[in-house]
Design a protein around this motif. Structure first.
Motif, short mmCIF file in Angstrom:
data_model
loop_
_atom_site.label_atom_id
_atom_site.label_comp_id
_atom_site.label_asym_id
_atom_site.label_seq_id
_atom_site.Cartn_x
_atom_site.Cartn_y
_atom_site.Cartn_z
N SER A 519 1.13 9.74 7.14
CA SER A 519 0.19 10.65 6.26
C SER A 519 0.98 11.03 5.16
O SER A 519 0.80 10.94 3.83
CB SER A 519 -0.40 11.86 7.09
N ASP A 520 2.20 11.77 5.35
CA ASP A 520 3.14 12.01 4.24
C ASP A 520 3.75 10.96 3.47
O ASP A 520 3.88 11.01 2.13
CB ASP A 520 4.40 12.63 4.85
N LEU A 521 4.04 9.65 4.03
CA LEU A 521 4.58 8.77 3.34
C LEU A 521 3.35 8.24 2.30
O LEU A 521 3.56 7.90 1.35
CB LEU A 521 4.83 7.35 4.50
N GLY A 522 1.99 8.16 2.83
CA GLY A 522 0.93 7.66 2.10
C GLY A 522 0.80 8.45 0.81
O GLY A 522 0.55 7.99 -0.20
N VAL A 523 0.85 9.77 0.97
CA VAL A 523 0.75 10.85 -0.22
C VAL A 523 2.04 10.40 -1.10
O VAL A 523 1.69 10.56 -2.42
CB VAL A 523 0.91 12.13 0.37
N ARG A 524 3.34 10.47 -0.79
CA ARG A 524 4.08 10.14 -1.40
C ARG A 524 3.97 8.95 -2.31
O ARG A 524 4.46 8.74 -3.40
CB ARG A 524 5.74 10.26 -0.90
N ARG A 525 3.77 7.65 -1.78
CA ARG A 525 3.57 6.51 -2.25
C ARG A 525 2.34 6.46 -3.09
O ARG A 525 2.40 5.73 -4.13
CB ARG A 525 3.51 5.30 -1.21
N PHE A 526 1.53 7.28 -2.92
CA PHE A 526 0.38 7.27 -3.78
C PHE A 526 0.49 7.39 -5.12
O PHE A 526 -0.14 6.95 -6.20
CB PHE A 526 -0.65 8.34 -3.41
N GLU A 527 1.71 8.49 -5.24
CA GLU A 527 2.10 8.60 -6.93
C GLU A 527 2.66 7.55 -7.66
O GLU A 527 3.11 7.50 -8.64
CB GLU A 527 2.79 9.69 -6.86
N ILE A 528 3.18 6.30 -6.48
CA ILE A 528 3.81 5.30 -7.14
C ILE A 528 2.88 4.12 -7.48
O ILE A 528 2.42 3.47 -6.47
CB ILE A 528 4.83 5.11 -6.23
N LYS A 529 2.56 4.04 -8.59
CA LYS A 529 1.55 3.23 -8.81
C LYS A 529 1.94 1.76 -9.09
O LYS A 529 1.88 1.14 -10.15
CB LYS A 529 0.73 3.79 -10.22
N THR A 530 2.54 1.19 -7.87
CA THR A 530 2.79 -0.14 -8.07
C THR A 530 2.53 -0.94 -6.88
O THR A 530 1.65 -0.29 -6.00
CB THR A 530 4.46 -0.48 -7.95
N TYR A 531 2.84 -2.10 -6.59
CA TYR A 531 2.44 -2.84 -5.26
C TYR A 531 3.36 -2.57 -4.17
O TYR A 531 3.31 -3.33 -3.20
CB TYR A 531 2.38 -4.50 -5.67
N HIS A 532 4.17 -1.52 -4.26
CA HIS A 532 4.94 -1.07 -3.04
C HIS A 532 5.87 -2.29 -2.56
O HIS A 532 6.04 -2.30 -1.34
CB HIS A 532 4.16 -0.42 -2.06
N ASP A 533 6.29 -3.23 -3.49
CA ASP A 533 7.19 -4.18 -3.01
C ASP A 533 8.31 -3.65 -2.40
O ASP A 533 9.41 -4.64 -1.76
CB ASP A 533 7.37 -5.16 -4.02
N ASP A 534 8.94 -2.50 -2.63
CA ASP A 534 10.12 -2.05 -1.98
C ASP A 534 9.84 -1.45 -0.54
O ASP A 534 10.79 -0.90 -0.06
CB ASP A 534 10.64 -0.98 -2.90
N VAL A 535 8.62 -1.47 -0.08
CA VAL A 535 8.37 -0.93 1.32
C VAL A 535 8.77 -1.98 2.25
O VAL A 535 7.92 -3.09 2.33
CB VAL A 535 7.09 -0.21 1.48
N PRO A 536 9.79 -1.64 3.32
CA PRO A 536 9.87 -2.65 4.29
C PRO A 536 8.70 -3.23 5.11
O PRO A 536 8.08 -2.38 5.43
CB PRO A 536 11.18 -2.08 5.30
N SER A 537 8.79 -4.20 5.60
CA SER A 537 7.73 -4.75 6.66
C SER A 537 7.75 -3.89 7.67
O SER A 537 6.75 -3.58 8.14
CB SER A 537 7.70 -6.29 6.90
N ASP A 538 8.86 -3.43 8.25
CA ASP A 538 8.82 -2.93 9.61
C ASP A 538 8.30 -1.30 9.23
O ASP A 538 7.39 -0.82 10.25
CB ASP A 538 10.29 -2.78 9.98
N THR A 539 8.24 -0.71 8.12
CA THR A 539 7.70 0.38 7.69
C THR A 539 6.20 0.42 7.74
O THR A 539 5.51 1.27 8.26
CB THR A 539 8.28 0.91 6.46
N LEU A 540 5.72 -0.74 7.51
CA LEU A 540 4.30 -1.01 7.24
C LEU A 540 3.73 -1.27 8.35
O LEU A 540 2.72 -0.60 8.83
CB LEU A 540 4.14 -2.21 6.38
#
Length: 809
Positions: A519-540
């Motif tokens: 939930s915290d990660l989703g809120v933080r990434r919500f403010e980053i308006k990209t395709y989140h290509d820097d988020v590792p697959s294991d994190t997903l």
């Protein structure tokens, strides 16, 4: 034989025996002459013995039992007698007596006119090992000679360590007189390691690394998770290299000990010492010379082992202490070797095939064997446990059990801590503080690698865990620091999850903590308006696990995490598991704007991948109304996108188009413009599907311009590929080729968009008649999609790939 009054020595006594070599054969050949010669021999023995202050205890047949007050007198008497006999020539009949002789020093007192002492038996066995003309002695004799500075003129020769009849401990034998023939006894190995019942497979490089590390004195520690084969590696080193060390290689097994006070006596037992203290151990090792002491399984007694090793290294500068442990001792000068699993497609497969053959099973599917070994992290113990089941289960069943994590691969026999994967883990967990143990089980909810920050966040949210546990767990080889991230071996994670399932309360706490992190990660990434290509697959994958728990436990506040997954999966594809979750989430009925993110994002994810959504379109119109009421422009654009697709699927293209146009309008508002490219692209896809190609091309071009301006590479690539498809549809192959080439320039190599662009480019080349280029790009397109096998992707793109082989043919 002449004798004089004798006094049998007492206290520290050196005993010696002599007897004629080949007496039976000589007696048969010479008869009475032999008897006379033996009588003369006895006389000479008495003279040499008494001249050195010794006593003839007894004579029997062709031999004699002698006793001396010190080692020097015994050696002088024996050497003098041997020199006289060896220098004598035979009589006219060819009769010449040769004797063997040996001595040993020990404590004894006379009993009547004889002795009852263990040292007598040792001396007799040493003499029996001698060859004709030799004087052999034990360490005890040599030490006394050295202390008294009475070594003979010729150097003492160490012939080695031997097993002598009826003696439990091996005896080192020195030759003081005679030729260089080896003793007539069985050489004792310079190690207490028994040869294993199974072959040693692989680890050639690792064995050589141990040799190099041990070549220098000091402390060497082999570390690794349970089951990596640390004990087998050092045991193989002892068996292969013990003869290279004067004092041998001696294994001390600590696994069965729970009391630190038993460590030193256990070391003594390994060295053949009974009830030894530290001083006796050090003294014994000093006498042995250059040696290696292997202390196995130190992790549960680490502090007392550290104290022992420090004292041994200080007292024995020429010795090497080789430890195995799940964590390093962290002493100054320690040389650490980290032992990893075996290569799945190499030695790990060889090991499985070898052990399966012992179970009378021959496997032919080497690919499946490699899969199994990879799933078992290449851990030798895990592979052997799996192979032990080969007699009763087919390989496919064993592989399925391992991949599902439901089977701990138990077996009978062997050490209890190595009878199953669960037992291996419990051996470590049972020695951890409760909070640290709970932390490992909690971290098992991460499906893959995780960052230190992820670990701290989850452990901080779990009430019975230690937020700083990762460093201790890494030191104990229970988690690996792989680069900047941590990971649990698959075998460790599966065993931990089995244990976690037995504690429902802790299991629930762990999953709740994971959901809180997501939930915290989703809120933080919500403010980053990209395709989140820097988020590792294991994190997903971890987010996906959290979302699954969120649906099961009806946890709120995960809408922004769903938004993250929607955006990323739209580019990278989705696993079947994620699609199943998305279907469940899209079916949720909510009345709160924040919670509306979950069904809206799930529905949009399914729409991107052309997976039908079983939902009433009116419900998503209501979510759009909730967004308007809250003034949430981003939720509004997402809800309109979902509603539009569901209206289209329901056959109402007019309402669908209306929602698409509303989405474009909403995306032009402040704070939402990053969604404009996606809205225009969706509008273009609508026109394309209803056959209005000109309007579709216009929308795609506008979408591409917006994406290029915003530097959103993934959207730009998708829109360029869509423009290429429109051009191909109209027969404008050169224009389609150019769009596809531009798309390739921004497509990241490791993602499916590269395959998309290559597929469109291949069709362009085919349309242009350039079959050579089509063949080359077609092969690249197929290769680019291999990482996405089994994942859901855009069906139009998938169909294009399906058509490629036929077109290329």
């Amino acid at each position: 034989m002449a004798t004089s009054p004798r006094v049998l020595p007492s206290g520290r006594v050196t005993f010696a025996f002599i007897d004629v070599v080949g007496s039976t054969k000589t007696f048969a050949a010479h008869g009475d002459a032999f008897v006379a010669a033996v009588t003369a021999l006895h006389d000479r023995a008495v003279e040499h013995t008494q001249s050195q202050g010794g006593a003839v205890v007894a004579t029997e047949g062709d031999g004699a039992f002698l006793a001396f007050p010190d080692a020097g007198s015994a050696v002088r008497a024996l050497s003098g007698l041997q020199a006289e006999l060896e220098g004598a020539s035979g009589d006219d009949g060819g009769l010449r007596l040769r004797i063997r002789s040996g001595a040993h020093t020990g404590d004894a007192v006379p009993v009547g006119d004889n002795y009852l002492a263990f040292a007598v038996h040792v001396a007799a066995r040493v003499a029996g090992a001698a060859n004709a003309g030799q004087v052999l002695v034990t360490d005890e004799v040599l030490h006394e000679l050295t202390a008294a500075k009475e070594l003979p003129a010729t150097d003492a020769v160490d012939t080695g360590i031997y097993r002598l009849k009826d003696l439990s401990d091996p005896v080192r034998i020195w030759r003081l007189f005679g030729d260089d023939a080896l003793p007539r006894a069985t050489p004792a190995r310079r190690t207490n390691v028994e040869p294993p019942r199974t072959s040693f497979v692989g680890r050639v490089a690792e064995l050589e690394e141990v040799r190099q590390l041990v070549a220098e004195p000091g402390l060497v520690t082999v570390i690794g998770p349970g089951g990596t084969g640390k004990t087998r590696l050092v045991s193989e080193f002892a068996l292969a290299d013990s003869d290279a060390f004067e004092g041998g290689v001696w294994l001390v097994e600590l696994a069965t000990l729970d009391d630190a006070d038993l460590i030193v006596p256990t070391v003594g037992d390994a060295l053949g010492l009974t009830g030894a203290n530290l001083g006796a151990v050090i003294g014994d090792l000093q006498r042995r010379g250059r040696c290696v002491l292997v202390v196995d399984n130190c992790e549960h007694l680490l502090d007392p082992v550290v104290d022992l090793v420090e004292e041994l290294c200080a007292a024995l500068p020429n010795a090497t202490v080789l430890c195995t442990s799940r964590e390093a001792l962290r002493l100054l000068g320690e040389r650490v070797m980290a032992l990893a699993g075996l290569a799945a497609e190499g030695t790990a497969t060889d090991l499985y095939l070898d052990r399966a053959a012992l179970a009378a099973r021959t496997e032919t599917d080497l690919h499946q064997v490699a899969q199994l070994c990879a799933a078992l992290d290449g851990l030798p113990l895990a592979i052997e446990l799996a192979a032990s089941q080969a007699r009763t289960a087919p390989l496919t069943e064993i592989l399925e059990a391992v991949l599902s994590g439901k089977d701990s691969l138990g077996r009978r026999g062997g050490q209890e801590r190595q009878r199953s994967l669960d037992a291996v883990l419990e051996w470590s967990l049972g020695r951890l503080p409760p909070a640290t143990r709970n932390s490992l089980l909690t971290l098992a909810v991460f499906p893959g690698r995780f960052t230190p920050d992820m670990a701290r966040t989850v452990l901080a949210a779990a009430p019975r865990c230690d937020v700083e546990a990762t460093r201790q767990l890494a030191r104990a080889s229970l988690i690996d620091l792989d680069g900047d991230d941590y990971r649990l071996l698959s075998t460790v994670r599966a065993a931990a999850l089995r244990q976690l399932s037995e504690d429902p309360e802790l299991h629930e706490e762990a999953l709740d903590a994971l959901a809180s992190w997501a939930s915290d990660l989703g809120v933080r990434r919500f403010e980053i308006k990209t395709y989140h290509d820097d988020v590792p697959s294991d994190t997903l994958l971890a987010v996906e696990a959290a979302l699954a728990h969120g649906l099961d436990a009806k946890i709120t506040g995960l809408g922004k995490a769903w938004n993250l997954i929607e955006v990323v999966a739209g580019v990278r594809g989705a696993t079947p598991g994620l699609l199943a979750l998305a279907k469940r989430a899209a079916a949720l009925e909510v009345t709160d704007a924040d919670e509306a993110w979950t069904p809206v994002c799930a529905a949009n994810l399914l729409h991107v991948l052309e997976v039908p959504v079983a939902a009433e379109p009116v419900r998503f119109d209501q979510y759009a109304d909730l967004a308007r009421a809250e003034g949430d422009g981003r939720l509004l654009t997402s809800a309109l996108s979902a509603a539009a697709k569901i209206w289209e699927l329901a056959g109402d293209d007019a309402t669908g188009l209306a929602r698409r146009l509303e989405q474009v309008e909403a995306s032009e508002r402040p704070g939402c413009r990053h969604n404009l490219g996606m809205a225009l692209g969706n509008l273009g896809r609508h026109y394309w599907e209803v056959g209005d190609y000109a309007a579709g091309e216009q929308a795609f071009r506008a979408a591409a311009d917006v994406a290029q301006e915003a530097n959103t590479w993934a959207g730009y690539c998708v829109h360029l590929c869509a423009l290429a498809e429109v051009a191909l549809h109209d027969g404008r192959y050169a224009e389609g080729r150019d769009y596809a080439l531009d798309a390739l320039k921004v497509a990241l190599p490791e993602w499916r968009l590269r395959g998309y662009a290559l597929a469109v480019l291949t069709h362009s080349y085919l349309g242009l008649g350039d079959r050579a280029s089509a063949l080359a790009t077609g092969r690249l397109a197929v290769e680019a999609t291999r990482p996405f096998t089994g994942m859901a992707t855009d069906p139009a793109y998938d169909q294009m790939l399906v058509e490629l082989p036929e077109l290329l043919h």
